[in-house]
Design an enzyme around this catalytic site. Structure first.
Site, PDB file in Angstrom:
ATOM      1  N   HIS A   9     -15.618  12.943  17.507  1.00 20.43           N
ATOM      2  CA  HIS A   9     -16.185  14.162  18.097  1.00 20.43           C
ATOM      3  C   HIS A   9     -15.905  14.221  19.590  1.00 20.43           C
ATOM      4  O   HIS A   9     -16.562  14.950  20.319  1.00 20.43           O
ATOM      5  CB  HIS A   9     -17.689  14.248  17.854  1.00 20.43           C
ATOM      6  CG  HIS A   9     -18.067  14.109  16.417  1.00 20.43           C
ATOM      7  ND1 HIS A   9     -18.375  12.899  15.835  1.00 20.43           N
ATOM      8  CD2 HIS A   9     -18.141  15.030  15.424  1.00 20.43           C
ATOM      9  CE1 HIS A   9     -18.626  13.082  14.556  1.00 20.43           C
ATOM     10  NE2 HIS A   9     -18.499  14.355  14.278  1.00 20.43           N
TER      11      HIS A   9
HETATM   12 FE1  FES Z   1     -18.498  10.640  17.015  1.00 19.94          FE
HETATM   13 FE2  FES Z   1     -17.524   8.571  18.383  1.00 19.94          FE
HETATM   14  S1  FES Z   1     -17.634  10.646  19.014  1.00 19.94           S
HETATM   15  S2  FES Z   1     -18.404   8.529  16.410  1.00 19.94           S
END
Ligand code: FES
Length: 140
Positions: free
Chosen positions: A105
């Protein structure tokens, strides 16, 4: 009752750091978990030390995260949902702050393994470790 020597050995990992060139990092396993061992450049150390703590989501000075400034040792698990961030292998993306990047993400970590952007709430964890001698560390 004290744990036996073989049980203690399982809970620690000794790492030969003599072959890790400046600027390189390796991944080792400690208790089944990836741990990044990074030989930081002077520039990476300076970047980590010069950060204004007020800019950090999880404020921690670099000095609180290292024993020797040239060596950074962090658990390689993103504190968002537990992915293994990129940035250790040659050619990996390192994110906008030159450390690690979690593409899950989009969490960006700096050269001290501190969270700088994205959803992860906390810095990469520094595991317990100690220098055995100039060329090896023991994690755990
Ligand atoms: Fe979602 Fe690392 S940004 S697990």
């Amino acid at each position: 009752m004290n744990p036996s020597a073989d049980v203690l050995a399982l809970s620690t990992t000794e790492v030969d750091i003599s072959q890790i060139a400046v600027g390189q990092a390796i991944t080792v396993k400690w208790r089944g978990t990836p741990v990044f061992v990074k030989h930081r450049t002077e520039e990476e150390i300076k970047e980590a030390e010069d950060v204004n703590l007020a800019d950090l989501r999880d404020p921690q000075p670099d000095s609180a995260r290292v024993i020797e400034p040239q060596w950074l040792v962090v658990v390689g698990i993103c504190t968002h949902l537990g992915c293994v961030p990129l940035g250790t292998k040659p050619g990996d993306q390192k994110g906008d702050f030159g450390g690690w990047f979690c593409p899950c993400h989009g969490s960006h970590y700096d050269t001290s393994g501190r969270i700088r952007r994205g959803p992860a709430p906390e810095n990469l964890v520094v595991p317990p470790y100690a220098f055995v001698d100039d060329t090896s560390i023991q994690i755990g």
